[in-house]
Design an enzyme around this catalytic site. Structure first.
Site, PDB file in Angstrom:
ATOM      1  N   ASP A   1      44.283  40.883  35.930  1.00  0.00           N
ATOM      2  CA  ASP A   1      45.655  40.897  35.427  1.00  0.00           C
ATOM      3  C   ASP A   1      46.326  39.595  35.867  1.00  0.00           C
ATOM      4  OD1 ASP A   1      48.022  41.589  34.217  1.00  0.00           O
ATOM      5  OD2 ASP A   1      48.092  43.618  35.033  1.00  0.00           O
TER       6      ASP A   1
HETATM    7  C1  BGC Z   1      50.517  43.282  32.697  1.00  0.00           C
HETATM    8  C2  BGC Z   1      49.360  43.541  31.767  1.00  0.00           C
HETATM    9  C3  BGC Z   1      49.423  42.626  30.571  1.00  0.00           C
HETATM   10  C4  BGC Z   1      49.474  41.196  31.047  1.00  0.00           C
HETATM   11  C5  BGC Z   1      49.475  40.187  29.919  1.00  0.00           C
HETATM   12  C6  BGC Z   1      50.710  41.808  32.987  1.00  0.00           C
HETATM   13  O1  BGC Z   1      51.928  41.603  33.603  1.00  0.00           O
HETATM   14  O2  BGC Z   1      50.343  43.995  33.890  1.00  0.00           O
HETATM   15  O3  BGC Z   1      49.368  44.882  31.357  1.00  0.00           O
HETATM   16  O4  BGC Z   1      48.313  42.844  29.745  1.00  0.00           O
HETATM   17  O5  BGC Z   1      50.639  41.024  31.830  1.00  0.00           O
HETATM   18  O6  BGC Z   1      50.626  40.217  29.187  1.00  0.00           O
END
Ligand code: BGC
Length: 767
Positions: A286
């Site tokens: 993530d």
């Molecule tokens: C989130 C994810 C997301 C990623 C990309 C992160 O802050 O936890 O769920 O896919 O950002 O946007």
């Protein structure tokens, strides 16, 4: 500008890379994935390999688009996310085609519940209990996203959520393992279609692996501490279901698990995911999670963080520069082996292969002349599907004296800060949805009434009167303020709404949370409707007019008082682009509501965690028989406000007694459970028949009940139908304290009902 179409076709089935990059030494056929990737890998420099592991965000402050293209052309980026159109992605793919090996880029985005047409938030989709509808959401999202040059979605998000303080409860499918698992596999298949290589498919990335929904206190990014049986029985199956349905990738959770961050968790990522489950796809960290290993307190510095992550099996690093900075040194010193690097690169190349990008890097980008003239054109939306699915997601919680459906001839007042809030209709993670496309509740009612009844509108209250909360919510959106605050005093706003109510036959108050309140990082300490809105409800109640509450929210709300005040309550979540029309359809009876809660509504935040399938305990609370020394809270009634699986209809449904094909089940044999359901109301309608199982006495305490089957069915007024559910030994299995997956001999209760509490029960013995 390059495109595959302009290249000389050396071999029919071969795309750009197979022809150009591998021509030198007898490239293997593209059809032979393993050989193709091995050969490509053998040609890559260490820097090019590390480049493939880098996934970066478009539009962020870190790098200009020009710089990104330079990096891509130098082979230093493997994929990007957050771009949304072919016009944006084409120059980046062109840059990749200028790189030495011409390895194509992929383009990802968070397409969770729609791309341009926004469907209800995931929690709302789960409330439909309708896998056909959910399939349509996944398919439509894939069609729209791929038409705009996206190859991959960071979805489905299948974290089980049993603490509604957690803002991301809105993003998942609720508290139940079985329902979430079914939706997980449905979504993965729908996104990926026949294959993720198809032009109108996108690769699904199941997230957040694992247990992110169990953060302590419901506070986002907090730690998770959980017993292994609970993990295996309740929290892991939805990820597994998505993977077994063929998901191309997994996104790693931000939390730690029993002290070890998922991003550095070798047991989770290698032993469980790859070895036990046989997962073959790509793993993606993530946002910034590798660097966060330092703050988790498991890595001393960036070098150690990168080492831990790659060794744990994190292939791609999202918006994190550590792999690029640290892997060269780690490889040089031998702390990370080439085999470990190659493993990660192989997964990234494998995902690109599966997305069909080696065959045609422009498969979803297409030709410039086919780019839409207007990205946001109305003609690109799928409104009919959005309206249909949104109607199915609405849950009727109360309907005293048949307040609903309303007559179109009535005079009505629609009030509340969410009655006319286009951005809130979309909910969080609304991809490239545009507020201007949203049909608000006010607009939906207006259209439905056209020329008939009278509709008055007043805002009545601001979303919140708390300046600090308002500032927080407006900080969340970089582009524009999320919440338009009315500067007039609260009393003036209320007065205006009361006047509108007094001139009407019925009041519809659209209240609850703004979308930012149920969002990543938006954890709450209360589940109440904000005070400004509660004051509005009090004032409306005092007018004596019939009061319909239309709730908008991304988590269960504790609405004990509002339940008494309202004549009818419709739970609408954040219902998407067509939400206002769908809500009007239900309020006027053009659609008979059929949604059921995918998550328990507690009475108060103090009852959390509260979920229907808790383990049996020694001193359970017995409804109607309060007493000392039982498991209860003494200041307020026990039990949920609304149980899991609950939801009303304008029809009534009756269940016959249930029958079992046998009361003595032999292993390997099927058990047939039969029940007849009748629509005893005057209107045609759908309901959801739910089957729960209880393993009465096991080698460890087992849940009081667990959902094992459900069926949503349409019955005409008066019609009845007999349903047969077939269960097998696998349905009786659970992970015991040794983590063996076993069905233990003994008594099982089968319960069937239209919610999780009001059920018919029969028992059988497993021999
Ligand atoms: C989130 C994810 C997301 C990623 C990309 C992160 O802050 O936890 O769920 O896919 O950002 O946007």
């Amino acid at each position: 500008m390059e495109s595959t179409m302009k290249l000389p076709l050396l071999g029919l089935a071969f795309g750009l890379v197979s022809q150009v990059a591998l021509a030198a030494n007898a490239a293997p056929a593209l059809q032979d994935k393993q050989a193709f990737i091995d050969h490509l890998l053998s040609q890559m420099t260490e820097a090019e390999k590390i480049g493939q592991l880098r996934l970066i965000s478009i539009g962020g402050p870190e790098m200009t688009r020009e710089k990104i293209r330079e990096e891509i052309a130098a082979g230093r980026i493997g994929g990007t996310f957050n771009s949304r159109t072919a016009a944006e992605n084409r120059p980046m793919q062109d840059a990749a085609m200028r790189s030495r090996l011409k390895i194509p880029m992929f383009f990802a985005y968070d397409t969770l519940h729609g791309e341009r047409t926004i469907f209800p938030i995931s929690l709302g989709l789960a409330a439909s209990w309708d896998l056909n509808a959910i399939n349509q959401v996944g398919r439509t999202s894939a069609i729209e996203a791929s038409a705009d040059a996206l190859d991959m979605t960071f979805a489905p998000m299948v974290d089980i959520a049993r603490d509604p303080r957690w803002g991301r409860t809105s993003e998942g499918f609720g508290e139940d393992t079985y329902l979430t698992s079914k939706i997980s596999e449905t979504m993965v298949r729908a996104f990926q279609g026949k294959s993720p290589a198809e032009r109108d498919s996108i690769m699904a990335i199941v997230k957040h692996f694992a247990l992110y929904g169990a953060v302590e206190g419901g506070r986002d990014y907090n730690t998770v501490d959980m017993s292994l049986p609970k993990m295996y029985n309740d929290y892991l199956p939805p990820y597994r279901a998505g993977i077994d349905a063929g998901a191309g990738g997994v996104m790693v959770a931000l939390n730690s698990i029993n002290g070890v961050p998922a991003t550095a968790n070798t047991w989770l990522m290698n032993d469980l995911l790859r070895k036990d489950w046989g997962f073959k796809g790509v793993t993606i960290s993530d946002h910034g999670a590798i660097k966060e290993l330092i703050r988790h307190g498991v890595a001393r510095d960036g070098r150690e963080a990168a080492k831990l992550a790659i060794k744990a099996g994190i292939d791609m690093s999202m918006n994190d520069s550590l792999y690029g900075e640290e892997l060269p040194g780690l490889l040089k010193s031998g702390e990370v082996s080439t085999a470990e690097l190659d493993h990660a690169v192989r997964e990234v190349l494998g995902a690109k292969y599966e997305m069909g990008l080696f065959k045609d890097p422009y498969v979803r980008i297409g030709k410039p002349e086919n780019d839409p003239k207007d990205t946001y054109a109305e003609s690109r939306l799928h409104r009919e599907a959005a309206r249909d699915v949104a109607r199915r997601s609405l849950v009727l919680l109360e309907n005293r004296e048949q307040t609903l459906p309303l007559k179109k001839s009535a005079a009505m007042a629609v009030v509340g800060p969410l009655a006319d809030a286009p951005i809130d209709m979309m909910g969080s993670w609304a991809a490239d949805g545009q507020p201007k496309h949203s049909v608000t509740v006010r607009e939906g009612l207006r259209r439905a009434l056209e020329g008939k009844g009278k509709l008055l509108y007043a805002k009545g209250a601001n979303v919140t009167g708390d300046k600090a909360v308002l500032d927080y919510l407006n900080f969340l959106n970089f582009d524009a303020p999320e919440i338009v605050d009315d500067p007039r005093p609260a009393a003036v706003l209320i007065d205006e709404a009361v006047k509108a109510a007094q001139q009407s036959d019925v009041v519809i108050a659209v209240v609850g949370e703004s979308r930012g309140m149920s969002h990543e990082s938006s954890s709450r300490t209360t589940l109440e409707i904000p005070a400004t809105q509660r004051a509005l409800i009090d004032a409306l109640k005092a007018t004596g007019k019939p009061l319909v509450l239309v709730l908008m929210n991304g988590r269960p709300l504790s609405i004990v008082k509002e339940r008494e005040q309202a004549d009818a309550i419709l739970e609408t979540w954040f219902s998407g682009t067509e939400g206002g029309n769908a809500i009007a359809d239900v309020l006027f009876g053009d659609y008979n509501p059929s949604g059921k809660l995918p998550i328990t509504f507690p009475r108060s935040v103090g009852q959390i965690p509260m979920y229907y399938n808790h383990l049996s305990i020694g001193r359970p609370y017995t409804p109607g028989q309060p007493g000392n020394y039982t498991s209860q809270y003494f200041e307020e009634p026990n039990g949920p406000l609304y149980p899991f699986g609950y939801g009303l209809s304008y029809s009534t449904f009756a269940l016959s007694e249930l029958t079992l094909s046998t009361t003595e089940l032999q292993r390997g044999e099927p058990l047939e459970v039969r029940i007849t359901v009748q629509n005893t109301g005057k209107l045609d309608g759908e309901t959801v028949v739910q089957l729960y199982l209880q393993d009465v006495a096991g080698s460890m305490s087992r849940p009081v009940k667990e959902l094992r089957r459900f069926e949503k069915l349409m019955l005409k007024a008066g019609e009845s139908r007999t349903l047969t559910f077939t269960l097998g030994e696998d349905d009786l299995k659970f992970y015991n304290t040794q983590l063996h997956h076993v069905a233990e001999a003994g008594t099982f209760n089968v319960q069937v009902g239209l919610d999780s509490q009001d059920v018919q029960q029969q028992a059988f013995e497993l021999r």
